[in-house]
Design a protein around this motif. Structure first.
Motif, PDB file in Angstrom:
ATOM      1  N   LEU A 142     -35.227 -13.863 -50.614  1.00  7.65           N
ATOM      2  CA  LEU A 142     -35.619 -12.626 -49.951  1.00  7.65           C
ATOM      3  C   LEU A 142     -34.391 -11.816 -49.531  1.00  7.65           C
ATOM      4  O   LEU A 142     -34.370 -10.589 -49.664  1.00  7.65           O
ATOM      5  N   ASP A 143     -33.347 -12.507 -49.053  1.00 10.83           N
ATOM      6  CA  ASP A 143     -32.104 -11.811 -48.712  1.00 10.83           C
ATOM      7  C   ASP A 143     -31.543 -11.092 -49.935  1.00 10.83           C
ATOM      8  O   ASP A 143     -31.075  -9.947 -49.855  1.00 10.83           O
ATOM      9  N   ALA A 144     -31.567 -11.773 -51.075  1.00 15.29           N
ATOM     10  CA  ALA A 144     -31.061 -11.164 -52.302  1.00 15.29           C
ATOM     11  C   ALA A 144     -31.866  -9.921 -52.665  1.00 15.29           C
ATOM     12  O   ALA A 144     -31.310  -8.890 -53.084  1.00 15.29           O
ATOM     13  N   ALA A 145     -33.191 -10.005 -52.488  1.00 17.80           N
ATOM     14  CA  ALA A 145     -34.038  -8.845 -52.783  1.00 17.80           C
ATOM     15  C   ALA A 145     -33.719  -7.683 -51.837  1.00 17.80           C
ATOM     16  O   ALA A 145     -33.650  -6.523 -52.254  1.00 17.80           O
ATOM     17  N   TYR A 146     -33.521  -8.004 -50.560  1.00 16.63           N
ATOM     18  CA  TYR A 146     -33.150  -6.967 -49.593  1.00 16.63           C
ATOM     19  C   TYR A 146     -31.853  -6.275 -50.011  1.00 16.63           C
ATOM     20  O   TYR A 146     -31.707  -5.050 -49.911  1.00 16.63           O
ATOM     21  N   MET A 147     -30.881  -7.063 -50.488  1.00 17.10           N
ATOM     22  CA  MET A 147     -29.586  -6.500 -50.856  1.00 17.10           C
ATOM     23  C   MET A 147     -29.704  -5.600 -52.081  1.00 17.10           C
ATOM     24  O   MET A 147     -29.043  -4.559 -52.169  1.00 17.10           O
TER      25      MET A 147
ATOM     26  N   ALA B 299     -29.763   0.011 -53.967  1.00 17.10           N
ATOM     27  CA  ALA B 299     -30.441   1.079 -54.713  1.00 17.10           C
ATOM     28  C   ALA B 299     -30.701   2.312 -53.860  1.00 17.10           C
ATOM     29  O   ALA B 299     -30.725   3.430 -54.364  1.00 17.10           O
ATOM     30  N   THR B 300     -30.895   2.099 -52.573  1.00 16.46           N
ATOM     31  CA  THR B 300     -31.217   3.221 -51.681  1.00 16.46           C
ATOM     32  C   THR B 300     -30.018   3.708 -50.880  1.00 16.46           C
ATOM     33  O   THR B 300     -30.163   4.570 -50.011  1.00 16.46           O
ATOM     34  N   ALA B 301     -28.834   3.162 -51.164  1.00 18.83           N
ATOM     35  CA  ALA B 301     -27.635   3.501 -50.390  1.00 18.83           C
ATOM     36  C   ALA B 301     -27.345   4.995 -50.309  1.00 18.83           C
ATOM     37  O   ALA B 301     -26.946   5.490 -49.245  1.00 18.83           O
ATOM     38  N   PRO B 302     -27.519   5.776 -51.399  1.00 17.24           N
ATOM     39  CA  PRO B 302     -27.222   7.212 -51.282  1.00 17.24           C
ATOM     40  C   PRO B 302     -28.024   7.911 -50.191  1.00 17.24           C
ATOM     41  O   PRO B 302     -27.559   8.877 -49.600  1.00 17.24           O
ATOM     42  N   GLY B 303     -29.225   7.402 -49.902  1.00 19.26           N
ATOM     43  CA  GLY B 303     -30.049   8.014 -48.854  1.00 19.26           C
ATOM     44  C   GLY B 303     -29.640   7.577 -47.465  1.00 19.26           C
ATOM     45  O   GLY B 303     -29.336   8.409 -46.608  1.00 19.26           O
ATOM     46  N   TRP B 304     -29.582   6.252 -47.213  1.00 20.95           N
ATOM     47  CA  TRP B 304     -29.321   5.805 -45.842  1.00 20.95           C
ATOM     48  C   TRP B 304     -27.863   5.957 -45.443  1.00 20.95           C
ATOM     49  O   TRP B 304     -27.540   6.071 -44.259  1.00 20.95           O
TER      50      TRP B 304
END
Length: 413
Positions: free
Chosen positions: A4-9, A14-19
């Motif tokens: 699950l940690d790997a999935a979170y990462m 993938a969403t880094a440009p937004g947050w």
């Protein structure tokens, strides 16, 4: 690290440009690398209440003092606004900490530090690593003020095989109404009981005319002319309200999100912005582009419009203006607050409108003093009649805490 940690990462990358564009600090605490200091655990039970953001934290304002008389209370929040609000409300009666993101290493360190006997999640906010860690340690997890919208239920239902174990791990769900309760049961939760909403208890019925008068003076609002206040407005609503506002009536809009302040000002045309500290003689349009003053604006209002309800969002909570005795109007999009809106509407304490009818509805209500007065009276009576959920939640959490302390939850560190 678990799968699950790997999935979170992967999702985070993938969403880094937004947050990454958002101004957020204190990453060590968010990631669970560094934790806020908390006092040693006392002999009495320790109950942790988690409210992710501002709305959930506000719902706790009656429950926390109740529990603090019998237990050691820790209030956690995720967002900066939720954490700041928790500090302002509860620092004198509870410990306030930030809940780290749901990475396993942060969750484990957090539980080792806080050492709760019960973890209580406000409304929903289920995180798999947190639920799993509590289960391994024998810490009961409850959902209080439980709310599961049709939209959220559909999302969980699509992954029912994956989430059923998480829902079935809950020791208790205290749902706001029977519709929410049925959705929790369908996803595998149990036991599930209906306790009502703590938001009715959290509604502040007290007035602060000095603060309201100060706001009116600072912005140049004419107290002799009618004023419509639109709170928590969303995209497109300022322009809609600007056009729908009856002639000769003042309009104040308070956007929900600070990043929309500039766009909202443009949509309203010439307007007085609270942040400017300036007044404009004869102004009829006002923008509340500050945080923490909406309540004072509601006190000034002859009529309130609840935002985020005339577009493709899912509404805002109408309780605060109604509890202040203000005639209140809300739009058709109220999916996140359907139960509260339905209760108020059935009591005759909340008016519904649409984008098409808003102009005529505002005109009718602002010109009819008696209709506004009746709407306000019925709304306030409804709020008062619905109170009591916080006491029911306190009793249930104390019962869970007593069982938990007998079983002695397991902590590391």
């Amino acid at each position: 690290m678990n799968p699950l940690d790997a999935a979170y990462m992967v999702v985070a990358a993938a969403t880094a440009p937004g947050w990454a564009r958002k101004a957020r600090g204190d990453w060590p605490e968010r990631l669970g690398v560094r934790l806020a200091e908390i006092k040693p655990k006392p002999a009495k039970p320790r109950i942790m209440l988690h409210g992710v953001s501002l709305g959930e934290v506000n719902a706790l304002r009656t429950l926390v003092p109740m529990l603090a008389e019998r237990a050691d209370v820790v209030v956690s929040a995720t967002t900066d606004t939720g954490l700041a609000r928790a500090h302002s409300l509860f620092d004198s009666v509870a410990s306030v900490v930030r809940m780290p993101m749901d990475f396993s290493w942060g969750v484990e360190r957090f539980l080792n530090e806080v050492r709760p006997d019960v973890v209580s999640l406000v409304e929903l906010e289920l995180w798999p690593n947190l639920i799993a860690a509590c289960k391994r340690r024998g810490i009961p997890v409850a959902v209080i003020n439980g709310r599961l919208s049709a939209r959220s239920f559909d999302g969980y239902s699509r992954g029912r095989a994956l989430v059923r174990g998480m829902f079935s791990s809950l020791a208790l769900v205290a749902a706001q109404d029977e519709a929410y309760a049925e959705r929790f049961r369908a996803l595998g939760a149990g036991p599930v009981v209906v306790t009502g909403s703590m938001k009715w208890d959290a509604a502040n019925l007290a007035h602060d005319p000095v603060a309201a008068a100060s706001l009116a003076e600072a912005m140049g609002i004419d107290r002799d002319k009618p004023l419509i206040v639109a709170g928590s407005t969303g995209p497109g609503e300022e322009e809609l309200l600007h056009e729908a506002c009856p002639a000769g009536v003042q309009l104040l809009c308070a956007p929900r999100r600070p990043e929309r302040f500039d766009g909202a000002a443009l949509a309203m045309g010439t307007c007085v912005r609270r942040s400017s500290g300036e007044r404009q003689p004869g102004a009829t349009r006002f923008l509340l582009d500050t945080i923490g003053e909406l309540r004072s604006a509601y006190e000034l209002a002859d009529l309130v419009v609840v935002g985020r309800s005339f577009g493709d969002l899912y509404g805002s909570d109408p309780i605060e203006p109604v509890a202040l005795g203000r005639a209140t109007v809300i739009g058709p999009s109220v999916g996140d607050f359907a139960s509260i809106v339905s209760t108020l509407e059935q009591a005759g304490g909340l008016a519904r409108s649409t984008r098409r009818s808003l102009g005529s509805d505002l005109e009718r209500l602002i010109r009819d003093d008696r209709a506004r007065s009746l709407l306000a009276e019925r709304g306030l009576a409804c709020v008062q009649s619905q109170r009591g959920a916080s006491g029911r939640h306190a009793a249930m959490l104390m019962g869970l805490a007593k069982l938990s302390t007998r079983r002695r939850p397991v902590y590391g560190g």
